[in-house]
Write an enzyme that holds these catalytic residues in place. Structure first.
Site, PDB file in Angstrom:
ATOM      1  N   ASP A  11       0.840  -1.161   0.201  1.00  0.00           N
ATOM      2  CA  ASP A  11      -0.071   0.153   0.076  1.00  0.00           C
ATOM      3  C   ASP A  11       0.851   1.259  -0.034  1.00  0.00           C
ATOM      4  O   ASP A  11       2.121   1.212   0.371  1.00  0.00           O
ATOM      5  CB  ASP A  11      -0.943  -0.083   1.173  1.00  0.00           C
ATOM      6  CG  ASP A  11      -2.005   0.996   1.417  1.00  0.00           C
ATOM      7  OD1 ASP A  11      -2.397   1.521   0.092  1.00  0.00           O
ATOM      8  OD2 ASP A  11      -2.326   1.459   2.222  1.00  0.00           O
ATOM      9  N   SER A  12       0.382   2.428  -0.316  1.00  0.00           N
ATOM     10  CA  SER A  12       1.021   3.667  -0.153  1.00  0.00           C
ATOM     11  C   SER A  12       1.445   3.900   1.382  1.00  0.00           C
ATOM     12  O   SER A  12       2.376   4.723   1.427  1.00  0.00           O
ATOM     13  CB  SER A  12       0.099   4.849  -0.824  1.00  0.00           C
ATOM     14  OG  SER A  12      -1.008   5.166   0.041  1.00  0.00           O
ATOM     15  N   TYR A  43      -1.212   8.147  -2.659  1.00  0.00           N
ATOM     16  CA  TYR A  43      -1.128   8.065  -3.863  1.00  0.00           C
ATOM     17  C   TYR A  43      -2.714   8.690  -4.422  1.00  0.00           C
ATOM     18  O   TYR A  43      -2.378   8.999  -5.662  1.00  0.00           O
ATOM     19  CB  TYR A  43      -1.616   6.274  -4.101  1.00  0.00           C
ATOM     20  CG  TYR A  43      -0.310   5.542  -4.217  1.00  0.00           C
ATOM     21  CD1 TYR A  43       0.956   6.226  -4.158  1.00  0.00           C
ATOM     22  CD2 TYR A  43      -0.610   4.267  -4.410  1.00  0.00           C
ATOM     23  CE1 TYR A  43       2.057   5.233  -4.082  1.00  0.00           C
ATOM     24  CE2 TYR A  43       0.398   3.291  -4.598  1.00  0.00           C
ATOM     25  CZ  TYR A  43       1.923   3.930  -4.324  1.00  0.00           C
ATOM     26  OH  TYR A  43       3.055   3.224  -4.501  1.00  0.00           O
ATOM     27  N   GLY A  44      -3.565   8.979  -3.517  1.00  0.00           N
ATOM     28  CA  GLY A  44      -4.804   9.649  -4.008  1.00  0.00           C
ATOM     29  C   GLY A  44      -4.744  10.857  -4.682  1.00  0.00           C
ATOM     30  O   GLY A  44      -5.757  11.386  -5.503  1.00  0.00           O
ATOM     31  N   CYS A  75      -4.669  -1.559  -1.848  1.00  0.00           N
ATOM     32  CA  CYS A  75      -4.859  -0.133  -2.178  1.00  0.00           C
ATOM     33  C   CYS A  75      -5.725  -0.067  -3.005  1.00  0.00           C
ATOM     34  O   CYS A  75      -5.619  -0.395  -4.131  1.00  0.00           O
ATOM     35  CB  CYS A  75      -3.522   0.379  -2.424  1.00  0.00           C
ATOM     36  SG  CYS A  75      -3.625   2.092  -2.831  1.00  0.00           S
ATOM     37  N   ASN A  76      -6.977   0.562  -3.132  1.00  0.00           N
ATOM     38  CA  ASN A  76      -7.691   0.644  -4.042  1.00  0.00           C
ATOM     39  C   ASN A  76      -7.206   1.354  -5.189  1.00  0.00           C
ATOM     40  O   ASN A  76      -7.646   1.057  -6.457  1.00  0.00           O
ATOM     41  CB  ASN A  76      -9.148   1.260  -3.544  1.00  0.00           C
ATOM     42  CG  ASN A  76      -9.905   0.282  -2.597  1.00  0.00           C
ATOM     43  OD1 ASN A  76     -10.801  -0.334  -3.016  1.00  0.00           O
ATOM     44  ND2 ASN A  76      -9.570   0.296  -1.295  1.00  0.00           N
ATOM     45  N   GLU A 153      -3.722   7.546   9.116  1.00  0.00           N
ATOM     46  CA  GLU A 153      -2.384   7.269   9.408  1.00  0.00           C
ATOM     47  C   GLU A 153      -1.960   8.154  10.844  1.00  0.00           C
ATOM     48  O   GLU A 153      -1.308   7.476  11.583  1.00  0.00           O
ATOM     49  CB  GLU A 153      -1.567   8.335   8.411  1.00  0.00           C
ATOM     50  CG  GLU A 153      -1.526   7.798   6.981  1.00  0.00           C
ATOM     51  CD  GLU A 153      -0.430   6.603   6.877  1.00  0.00           C
ATOM     52  OE1 GLU A 153       0.822   6.793   7.298  1.00  0.00           O
ATOM     53  OE2 GLU A 153      -0.603   5.617   5.824  1.00  0.00           O
ATOM     54  N   CYS A 189     -11.110   3.107   0.369  1.00  0.00           N
ATOM     55  CA  CYS A 189      -9.698   3.007   0.589  1.00  0.00           C
ATOM     56  C   CYS A 189      -9.334   2.255   1.723  1.00  0.00           C
ATOM     57  O   CYS A 189     -10.211   2.389   2.743  1.00  0.00           O
ATOM     58  CB  CYS A 189      -9.410   4.737   0.773  1.00  0.00           C
ATOM     59  SG  CYS A 189      -7.742   4.873   1.353  1.00  0.00           S
ATOM     60  N   THR A 190      -8.430   1.341   1.810  1.00  0.00           N
ATOM     61  CA  THR A 190      -8.138   0.617   2.607  1.00  0.00           C
ATOM     62  C   THR A 190      -7.664   1.272   3.899  1.00  0.00           C
ATOM     63  O   THR A 190      -7.679   0.830   4.918  1.00  0.00           O
ATOM     64  CB  THR A 190      -6.931  -0.478   2.326  1.00  0.00           C
ATOM     65  OG1 THR A 190      -5.882   0.396   2.039  1.00  0.00           O
ATOM     66  CG2 THR A 190      -7.254  -1.321   1.132  1.00  0.00           C
ATOM     67  N   HIS A 191      -7.352   2.449   3.946  1.00  0.00           N
ATOM     68  CA  HIS A 191      -7.117   3.131   5.362  1.00  0.00           C
ATOM     69  C   HIS A 191      -8.243   3.397   6.019  1.00  0.00           C
ATOM     70  O   HIS A 191      -8.295   3.566   7.250  1.00  0.00           O
ATOM     71  CB  HIS A 191      -6.498   4.671   4.802  1.00  0.00           C
ATOM     72  CG  HIS A 191      -5.104   4.950   4.840  1.00  0.00           C
ATOM     73  ND1 HIS A 191      -4.537   4.418   3.498  1.00  0.00           N
ATOM     74  CD2 HIS A 191      -4.006   5.231   5.420  1.00  0.00           C
ATOM     75  CE1 HIS A 191      -3.302   4.563   3.412  1.00  0.00           C
ATOM     76  NE2 HIS A 191      -2.844   5.133   4.651  1.00  0.00           N
TER      77      HIS A 191
END
Length: 263
Positions: A11-12, A43-44, A75-76, A153, A189-191
């Site tokens: 992922d980012s 990345y977004g 990561c989508n 984050e 979004c995986t976050h």
């Protein structure tokens, strides 16, 4: 002999931990490598061309270094843009992450669904295709947020975050025409599952949240069925492409990632 090749999650940032966690629950003996492209984060806000070039190149280096049995693009944004490029470049099974619109449609009673992702994800034609296939007769409202990635984050580092920030993000969905009828939100979004409790508390009325993590875990278990695993899995490895933040160490350890490296 047991096969010690790891599952590699990419992922980012730390969002892919929401995919690693259900996989670890299903496959507790699997060796794990988690990679955060912290030098490229987030990345977004990057262009499609940047992501399409960066992700396959990085995963090529990581495949050489860690020799994974399977790679998960957790990561989508990276999946919707670069999944085809990665599969063409690497001779390793690749599992991607896409917005969970199908399960959201099955769950929704109001037939109004919110899709919450990064700006790069929510504008992708792939999301149009998923909507056409699984929610053609639903109202699907989208909102892209870079702020929510930063909030996730921060929460994983242990920082306090202001509930007003979550309300402001959700207003991007509920404030749209018809948004008051949303009863299911796709965390695209995986976050975002990392701050699901904060989002639920900030929502103007009760809503269900769905994400792709559990389904991806089941897919990984299916693809690795019959494979050997070490009797005692080695310590999980967290890899960063920039200097890792020491504040993340306790959270990473909770996910079984006790060894930290830099690419």
């Amino acid at each position: 002999m047991a096969d010690d090749r790891p599952l590699l999650f990419f992922d980012s940032g730390v969002g892919g931990l929401s995919v690693l966690a259900p996989t670890r629950a299903l496959l507790p003996s699997a060796p794990l490598v988690y990679v955060a492209d912290s030098a490229g984060f987030p990345y977004g806000t990057r262009s499609e061309d940047e992501i399409a070039a960066r992700v396959p190149a990085l995963l090529g280096r990581l495949a050489e270094r860690y020799r994974p049995r399977l790679i998960v693009i957790a990561c989508n944004t990276a999946s919707t843009i670069a999944l085809g490029h990665v599969r063409a470049a690497l001779d390793v099974p690749i599992v991607g992450t896409v917005p969970a619109i199908k399960p959201a449609a099955l769950l929704s009673q109001s037939r109004v669904i919110g899709v919450l992702g990064t700006r790069a994800t929510v504008r992708q034609p792939y999301v149009d295709d998923l909507t056409a296939r699984f929610a053609a007769d639903y109202t699907v409202l989208r909102h892209g947020s870079a702020d929510l990635v930063e909030l996730a984050e921060a929460r994983l580092r242990g920082d306090l975050t202001d509930p007003a920030h979550y309300r402001a993000v959700l207003d991007g969905l509920f404030g749209q025409s018809g948004g008051e009828r949303i009863d299911v939100i796709v965390n695209a979004c995986t976050h975002f599952p990392l701050v699901e409790a904060e989002l639920a508390a900030a929502a103007p009325h009760p809503v269900a949240f769905v994400d792709g993590g559990p389904g991806i875990a089941r897919r990984i278990a299916y693809l690795s069925r019959g494979q050997e695993w070490p009797g005692t899995p080695p310590a999980g490895i967290a890899v960063f492409t920039a200097t890792p933040d020491p504040a993340l160490r306790p959270a990473l350890a909770r996910y079984g990632l006790t060894q930290i490296e830099t690419l």
